[in-house]
Enzyme design. Structure first.
Site, PDB file in Angstrom:
ATOM      1  N   SER A   1       0.842  -1.186   0.000  1.00 22.91           N
ATOM      2  CA  SER A   1       0.000   0.000   0.000  1.00 22.91           C
ATOM      3  C   SER A   1       0.882   1.241   0.000  1.00 22.91           C
ATOM      4  O   SER A   1       1.956   1.246   0.606  1.00 22.91           O
ATOM      5  CB  SER A   1      -0.924   0.003   1.224  1.00 22.91           C
ATOM      6  OG  SER A   1      -1.749   1.150   1.220  1.00 22.91           O
TER       7      SER A   1
ATOM      8  N   HIS B   1      -7.480  -4.694   4.109  1.00 28.56           N
ATOM      9  CA  HIS B   1      -7.060  -3.288   4.132  1.00 28.56           C
ATOM     10  C   HIS B   1      -7.817  -2.494   3.063  1.00 28.56           C
ATOM     11  O   HIS B   1      -8.344  -1.403   3.329  1.00 28.56           O
ATOM     12  CB  HIS B   1      -5.546  -3.235   3.886  1.00 28.56           C
ATOM     13  CG  HIS B   1      -4.998  -1.897   3.472  1.00 28.56           C
ATOM     14  ND1 HIS B   1      -5.146  -1.387   2.192  1.00 28.56           N
ATOM     15  CD2 HIS B   1      -4.290  -0.968   4.155  1.00 28.56           C
ATOM     16  CE1 HIS B   1      -4.560  -0.205   2.109  1.00 28.56           C
ATOM     17  NE2 HIS B   1      -4.031   0.069   3.283  1.00 28.56           N
ATOM     18  N   ASN B   2      -7.904  -3.045   1.851  1.00 25.88           N
ATOM     19  CA  ASN B   2      -8.583  -2.333   0.777  1.00 25.88           C
ATOM     20  C   ASN B   2     -10.090  -2.294   0.984  1.00 25.88           C
ATOM     21  O   ASN B   2     -10.747  -1.329   0.586  1.00 25.88           O
ATOM     22  CB  ASN B   2      -8.236  -2.966  -0.570  1.00 25.88           C
ATOM     23  CG  ASN B   2      -6.851  -2.574  -1.042  1.00 25.88           C
ATOM     24  OD1 ASN B   2      -6.001  -2.180  -0.249  1.00 25.88           O
ATOM     25  ND2 ASN B   2      -6.614  -2.667  -2.335  1.00 25.88           N
TER      26      ASN B   2
ATOM     27  N   GLU C   1     -10.624   0.487   3.239  1.00 26.77           N
ATOM     28  CA  GLU C   1     -10.434   1.707   2.442  1.00 26.77           C
ATOM     29  C   GLU C   1     -11.716   2.074   1.698  1.00 26.77           C
ATOM     30  O   GLU C   1     -12.091   3.252   1.637  1.00 26.77           O
ATOM     31  CB  GLU C   1      -9.287   1.474   1.461  1.00 26.77           C
ATOM     32  CG  GLU C   1      -8.941   2.625   0.554  1.00 26.77           C
ATOM     33  CD  GLU C   1      -7.849   2.209  -0.416  1.00 26.77           C
ATOM     34  OE1 GLU C   1      -8.159   2.048  -1.621  1.00 26.77           O
ATOM     35  OE2 GLU C   1      -6.694   2.019   0.017  1.00 26.77           O
TER      36      GLU C   1
ATOM     37  N   LYS D   1      -3.878  -7.430   2.911  1.00 32.63           N
ATOM     38  CA  LYS D   1      -4.037  -6.306   1.987  1.00 32.63           C
ATOM     39  C   LYS D   1      -5.452  -6.246   1.430  1.00 32.63           C
ATOM     40  O   LYS D   1      -6.013  -5.160   1.218  1.00 32.63           O
ATOM     41  CB  LYS D   1      -3.024  -6.428   0.837  1.00 32.63           C
ATOM     42  CG  LYS D   1      -3.122  -5.329  -0.223  1.00 32.63           C
ATOM     43  CD  LYS D   1      -2.940  -3.953   0.378  1.00 32.63           C
ATOM     44  CE  LYS D   1      -2.652  -2.862  -0.651  1.00 32.63           C
ATOM     45  NZ  LYS D   1      -3.480  -2.823  -1.832  1.00 32.63           N
TER      46      LYS D   1
END
Length: 301
Positions: free
Chosen positions: A121, A176-177, A180, A173
């Site tokens: 990221s 995480h996205n 987001e 990840k």
């Protein structure tokens, strides 16, 4: 440590530059000659084929992939496999689905090749600010690559870490996205409400700047919101079409599979899908149904 970088798109090229600035030797490969030339201008070696790339690296070799998730990753790995040898290490720094990373790793481990998945990221700001790295793989393999991770991260002891075995990096990840997506949607909805309160004639960029200091909703995304509002105050020059690259869908799939409620992330994904339907059949049918049962007016379009 001399590294082979495969994929010199913007993020791959920026990562290569950061490594070069940190004193690491980089040999880059990309099928586009212009991408190779741009990296050469930064002081890196390049190669015009995968075989040529490997020939410029001394064993045990380390290869870092920064190519789009999906078929192109599989195609690249299939081409690499017969060129590699026992002791080499592959790092997939793209946005691959963790299930794909586990599948690929099993193939390469059978051939004595280490496979590390690195959720990355930082976007276009990573070159200057450093990258957040979520790493999956064998402990010994990750430790060998420590100098690379320390160079790419915001600081040697901050912003990176091994989070588990192969697959764990891309899984982290992915979530995480998904988070987001939810954060971006909340900012977008909040600023939309502010925008529609016309009686106050609010300066949205000013508010974003105010909230960026001392506020509990402060974040880097909010700072980027302020920047976007400064560049596009009314957003008139930007189409209301929001793409997605897959991680939000995978996050929602995983939430359903695990039986974990994730309404905010799910709504954010659906909002993106909705943004692409300029000729919504569903909305037309809703209007027609209101007319059928209540005689409500239907706008012609």
């Amino acid at each position: 440590m001399k590294l082979g970088m495969i994929g010199l798109g913007r993020m791959g090229a920026n990562m290569a530059q950061r490594l070069l600035r940190g004193g690491h030797a980089v040999v880059g490969f990309d099928p586009r000659a212009e991408a190779r030339a741009a990296l050469q201008e930064q002081g890196a070696e390049t190669a015009d084929s995968l075989a040529a790339l490997l020939a410029k690296l001394a064993p045990p070799r380390v290869l870092w992939l920064m190519v789009p998730a999906g078929e192109i990753t599989d195609t690249t790995l299939e081409a690499l496999l017969p060129l590699l040898q026992v002791g080499d290490t592959l790092v997939d720094g793209g946005n691959s689905r963790y299930l794909d990373s586990q599948r690929r790793a099993a193939t390469f481990v059978e051939h004595g090749i280490e496979y590390v998945d690195c959720g990355t990221s930082g976007g276009v700001w990573g070159l200057a600010e450093g990258y957040s790295l979520m790493i999956g793989g064998a402990e010994a393999a990750v430790e060998r690559l420590r100098p690379l991770f320390e160079c790419l991260a915001p600081a040697p002891g901050r912003g990176w870490g091994r989070v588990g075995p192969v697959g764990a990096g891309h899984f982290a990840k992915m979530i995480h996205n998904g988070i987001e997506y939810g954060l971006m949607q909340a900012y977008a909805e909040g600023f939309s409400i502010l925008h529609h309160k016309q009686e106050f004639d609010l300066d949205l960029q000013q508010l974003a700047e105010i909230w960026s200091h001392g506020s509990v909703v402060h974040s880097w995304l909010l700072e980027l919101t302020a920047k976007a509002l400064a560049e596009h105050p009314d957003m008139h020059d930007i189409a209301p079409y929001v793409a997605d690259s897959g991680e939000g869908r995978w996050t929602v799939d995983e939430a359903i599979a695990l039986g974990v409620p994730a309404p905010v992330i799910t709504h954010a994904l659906i909002a993106r899908l909705r943004s692409r339907d300029a000729e919504s059949f569903a909305d037309r049918l809703l209007a027609a149904l209101r007319n059928q049962f209540g005689g409500h007016e239907v706008r012609k379009g």
